[in-house]
Design a protein around this motif. Structure first.
Motif, PDB file in Angstrom:
ATOM      1  N   HIS A 145      -2.471  -0.471  10.556  1.00 31.84           N
ATOM      2  CA  HIS A 145      -1.563  -1.160   9.524  1.00 31.84           C
ATOM      3  C   HIS A 145      -2.331  -2.478   9.213  1.00 31.84           C
ATOM      4  O   HIS A 145      -3.220  -2.982  10.257  1.00 31.84           O
ATOM      5  CB  HIS A 145      -0.477  -1.409   9.756  1.00 31.84           C
ATOM      6  N   GLU A 191      -1.656   3.673   7.479  1.00 34.15           N
ATOM      7  CA  GLU A 191      -1.210   2.531   7.446  1.00 34.15           C
ATOM      8  C   GLU A 191       0.582   2.379   7.945  1.00 34.15           C
ATOM      9  O   GLU A 191       1.003   1.650   8.573  1.00 34.15           O
ATOM     10  CB  GLU A 191      -1.290   1.705   6.079  1.00 34.15           C
ATOM     11  N   LEU A 216      -4.583   6.737  22.821  1.00 31.64           N
ATOM     12  CA  LEU A 216      -3.443   5.726  23.119  1.00 31.64           C
ATOM     13  C   LEU A 216      -3.327   4.560  21.922  1.00 31.64           C
ATOM     14  O   LEU A 216      -4.434   4.089  21.702  1.00 31.64           O
ATOM     15  CB  LEU A 216      -3.607   5.070  24.556  1.00 31.64           C
ATOM     16  N   LEU A 217      -2.123   4.051  21.468  1.00 31.31           N
ATOM     17  CA  LEU A 217      -2.318   3.154  20.520  1.00 31.31           C
ATOM     18  C   LEU A 217      -0.981   2.074  21.171  1.00 31.31           C
ATOM     19  O   LEU A 217       0.012   2.570  20.725  1.00 31.31           O
ATOM     20  CB  LEU A 217      -1.633   3.836  18.824  1.00 31.31           C
ATOM     21  N   GLY A 218      -1.475   1.363  21.798  1.00 30.91           N
ATOM     22  CA  GLY A 218      -0.616   0.272  22.550  1.00 30.91           C
ATOM     23  C   GLY A 218       0.456   1.335  23.485  1.00 30.91           C
ATOM     24  O   GLY A 218       0.046   2.200  24.061  1.00 30.91           O
ATOM     25  N   GLU A 219       1.605   1.092  23.265  1.00 35.75           N
ATOM     26  CA  GLU A 219       2.784   1.838  23.930  1.00 35.75           C
ATOM     27  C   GLU A 219       3.179   3.154  23.112  1.00 35.75           C
ATOM     28  O   GLU A 219       3.872   3.803  23.742  1.00 35.75           O
ATOM     29  CB  GLU A 219       4.078   1.015  23.913  1.00 35.75           C
ATOM     30  N   HIS A 220       2.233   3.543  22.087  1.00 32.54           N
ATOM     31  CA  HIS A 220       2.415   4.742  21.432  1.00 32.54           C
ATOM     32  C   HIS A 220       1.457   5.719  21.259  1.00 32.54           C
ATOM     33  O   HIS A 220       0.174   5.195  22.270  1.00 32.54           O
ATOM     34  CB  HIS A 220       2.567   4.294  19.687  1.00 32.54           C
ATOM     35  N   VAL A 256      -7.100   3.582  20.392  1.00 34.35           N
ATOM     36  CA  VAL A 256      -7.248   3.272  18.972  1.00 34.35           C
ATOM     37  C   VAL A 256      -6.676   1.865  18.736  1.00 34.35           C
ATOM     38  O   VAL A 256      -5.748   1.538  19.568  1.00 34.35           O
ATOM     39  CB  VAL A 256      -6.886   3.988  17.834  1.00 34.35           C
ATOM     40  N   GLY A 257      -6.932   1.206  17.728  1.00 39.75           N
ATOM     41  CA  GLY A 257      -6.240  -0.214  17.314  1.00 39.75           C
ATOM     42  C   GLY A 257      -5.172   0.341  16.225  1.00 39.75           C
ATOM     43  O   GLY A 257      -5.204   1.464  15.726  1.00 39.75           O
ATOM     44  N   PRO A 258      -4.263  -0.511  16.108  1.00 38.84           N
ATOM     45  CA  PRO A 258      -3.514  -0.504  14.843  1.00 38.84           C
ATOM     46  C   PRO A 258      -3.853   0.152  13.732  1.00 38.84           C
ATOM     47  O   PRO A 258      -5.020  -0.477  13.058  1.00 38.84           O
ATOM     48  CB  PRO A 258      -2.525  -1.781  14.709  1.00 38.84           C
ATOM     49  N   THR A 274       0.710  -1.126  -0.054  1.00 34.54           N
ATOM     50  CA  THR A 274       0.055   0.082   0.000  1.00 34.54           C
ATOM     51  C   THR A 274       0.936   1.227   0.011  1.00 34.54           C
ATOM     52  O   THR A 274       1.739   1.178   0.601  1.00 34.54           O
ATOM     53  CB  THR A 274      -0.813   0.070   1.234  1.00 34.54           C
TER      54      THR A 274
END
Lengths: 164, 258
Positions: free
Chosen positions: A164, A67, A120-124, A160-162, A28
Motif C-alpha cells: 500500500h 494495495e 514474508l510481509l513483516g508479520e504477515h 516483500v515490502g508493503p 485507490t
C-alpha cells in the motif's frame, strides 16, 4: 510548562486541521492489482530469501499482493509440510464464507500452497505466486502423504515490502 | 461489495484538486498523504489563493515546519521509549524501502568505509571492525512506520552518541546528516542523535544485519518514525545547515517524532 502546553495544543490543532481533510478524499480502488502482480512479483520476492522458524508462521494472515492487502486466509498449524518428493508447502486455511474461516479458524478449508508462492510481509504472509482464484481452486489439503516440518526447523522464504 | 451505511451519498466536487494535480502528484508515495492534501485540508488554508500551487505548497510546508518546532520543544532527551521482551521480536524483520526488494544493492562490508565530515575533529573513515569495537547497546523497540504498520525488533550497535564523541563532533551543532548507498539522504536533530536509544545498528536479533535491512550499518532511533532510519549508511555529517531528507523533500514532516 504552561507555554509548552499551549504550543502543543496549537500544534495539535494544525495537525488535526490537515488530517481532517483526509475524510473527504477518494482512494485507490480496493482490490486493484498493482503492476508488480502481473508477472514478476514471485521472482522479485525470491531476491533475498530470509531464514524463518517454521513454528513462527502459524496463524499468520495470508494477504493479497495489492494495495488493499485483502485477507485470503491464515497459516494453519502445522504451518509447513513436506510433500512426497521433498517439496515444501505452506498450509493455508482459506478465508471461506464471509472470511470467517480465516478469522476464527472455522469453516475455511485448508490448501497446500507451494512455499515459493508465498513471501514474508513483516508479520504477515503475501501470496505472490497465486491469484485468489488459483488459491480457491486448490484442492482441499489432507494430511495423507505429507510430513509436518517440525516447528523449530528454520527454512528460507522470500520477502516483500508493503503493497500500500 | 457491501456499502458502508456511514458513507455519504454525495461528496464535494473534487474538481478543485485538478488545479493542484502537480502538487498532489508530487507526493506520490502513499495514499494517506494524498488524502491529507485534499479538499478539506485546502479549505482550511484561509487566505491562500487556491489556484496558486506555490502558495498552497508554502502554507503546507509552513505548518509542517511549525509542527517540527513543536515536536522539538516537546522532545525529552532523557525519556526512554518502551522496550519489550526478546520473545516478541519479529524474525526476520519487515522489509521496506522506496523501491521493491529486488532493487536492493548489497554493500560489500569488507571494502565499506564510513566517511565522516562537517563539524568533527577526526575525519578518518570508519570500518565495521572499528564500529564493532565501540561499546555495544542492545535494545528491543517498536518500529513504527508512517504508513500505519509496526513491529518489534531487536537492534544492537554503538550509540550514535558514543560515535559522535569518538569523532570529536560539535555536540552543539543542530543536525546529524546521513548519506546512504541507496541514495536515501536523511537527517536528525542533535538532541535525538544523543538519545540513549539512537544506535548505529550492526545487528538484528543478535545476528549480523542481513542485506535487505541495511548491512553493514543503519540508524535505529526509538523516538522517530521508520523513514527517519536510513539503511546502508556510507557517510555521516555534523552540520548547522538544514540537510533535509528523501521524503522530506516531498513534504513529509522532518522531525517525525513518535
Amino acid at each position: 510548562m504552561q507555554r509548552r502546553a499551549l504550543v502543543a495544543l496549537a500544534g495539535a490543532g494544525l495537525i488535526g486541521a490537515v488530517a481532517a481533510g483526509g475524510a473527504l478524499a477518494t482512494s485507490t480502488t480496493p482490490g486493484q492489482a498493482l503492476p508488480s502482480m502481473t508477472g514478476d512479483l514471485k521472482r522479485r520476492a525470491a531476491a533475498f530469501p530470509q531464514p524463518v522458524r517454521v513454528g513462527d508462521l502459524a496463524g499468520r494472515a495470508v494477504l493479497g499482493p495489492m494495495e488493499a492487502q485483502p485477507l485470503y486466509g491464515r497459516v494453519d498449524a502445522p504451518p509447513v509440510v513436506r510433500g512426497a518428493d521433498g517439496t515444501l508447502f505452506l498450509v493455508v486455511t482459506r478465508a471461506g464464507w464471509l472470511g470467517l474461516g480465516a478469522w476464527m479458524g472455522l469453516g475455511g478449508t485448508p490448501a497446500a500452497v507451494p512455499l515459493d508462492d508465498a513471501a514474508l510481509l513483516g508479520e504477515h504472509i503475501a501470496l505472490v505466486g497465486l491469484t485468489r482464484a488459483e488459491l480457491d481452486a486448490l484442492p482441499s489439503f489432507r494430511d495423507a502423504g505429507a510430513a509436518p516440518v517440525p516447528a523449530d526447523t528454520v527454512i528460507r522464504m522470500g520477502i516483500v515490502g508493503p503493497f500500500h | 461489495m457491501i456499502r458502508s451505511p456511514f458513507r455519504p451519498q454525495a461528496v464535494p466536487d473534487a474538481g478543485i484538486l485538478d488545479n493542484h494535480r502537480a502538487l498532489v502528484r508530487q507526493v506520490t508515495r502513499r495514499g494517506m498523504f494524498r488524502r491529507g492534501i485534499s479538499l478539506g485540508a485546502l479549505t482550511m488554508l484561509t487566505g491562500c489563493n487556491l489556484s496558486d500551487d506555490a502558495s498552497v505548497d508554502a502554507a503546507l510546508r509552513a505548518v509542517s515546519a511549525f509542527n517540527d518546532k513543536v515536536q522539538a520543544l516537546l522532545f525529552d532527551p532523557n525519556k526512554l521509549a518502551p522496550t519489550y521482551p526478546e520473545s516478541m521480536v519479529l524474525k526476520p524483520p519487515r522489509f521496506n524501502a522506496y523501491y521493491p526488494i529486488d532493487k536492493v544493492r548489497p554493500v560489500d562490508g569488507a571494502t565499506w568505509k564510513l566517511e565522516v565530515s562537517g563539524r568533527v575533529s577526526d575525519r578518518a573513515p570508519w570500518t565495521t571492525a572499528r564500529l564493532a569495537a565501540l561499546p555495544q547497546t542492545d535494545m528491543v523497540i517498536r518500529h513504527v512506520c508512517v504508513e500505519g504498520w509496526d513491529y518489534i525488533g531487536e537492534w544492537s550497535g554503538p550509540t550514535l552518541k558514543s560515535f559522535l564523541h569518538s569523532v570529536g563532533a560539535d555536540l552543539n551543532a543542530r543536525y546529524v546528516a546521513f548519506h546512504t548507498a541507496d541514495d536515501y539522504p536523511s537527517s536528525i536533530d542533535m538532541a535525538t542523535a544523543l538519545h540513549p536509544q539512537t544506535l548505529l545498528a550492526l545487528t538484528y536479533a543478535r545476528e549480523t544485519l542481513p542485506d535487505p535491512y541495511g548491512y553493514p550499518v543503519r540508524l535505529r532511533t526509538s523516538t522517530k518514525l521508520g523513514y527517519k532510519n536510513p539503511k546502508w549508511i556510507t557517510a555521516i555529517e555534523v552540520t548547522n545547515d538544514y540537510p533535509g531528507g528523501f521524503w522530506e523533500k516531498s513534504g513529509f514532516g522532518w522531525f517525525a517524532g513518535i
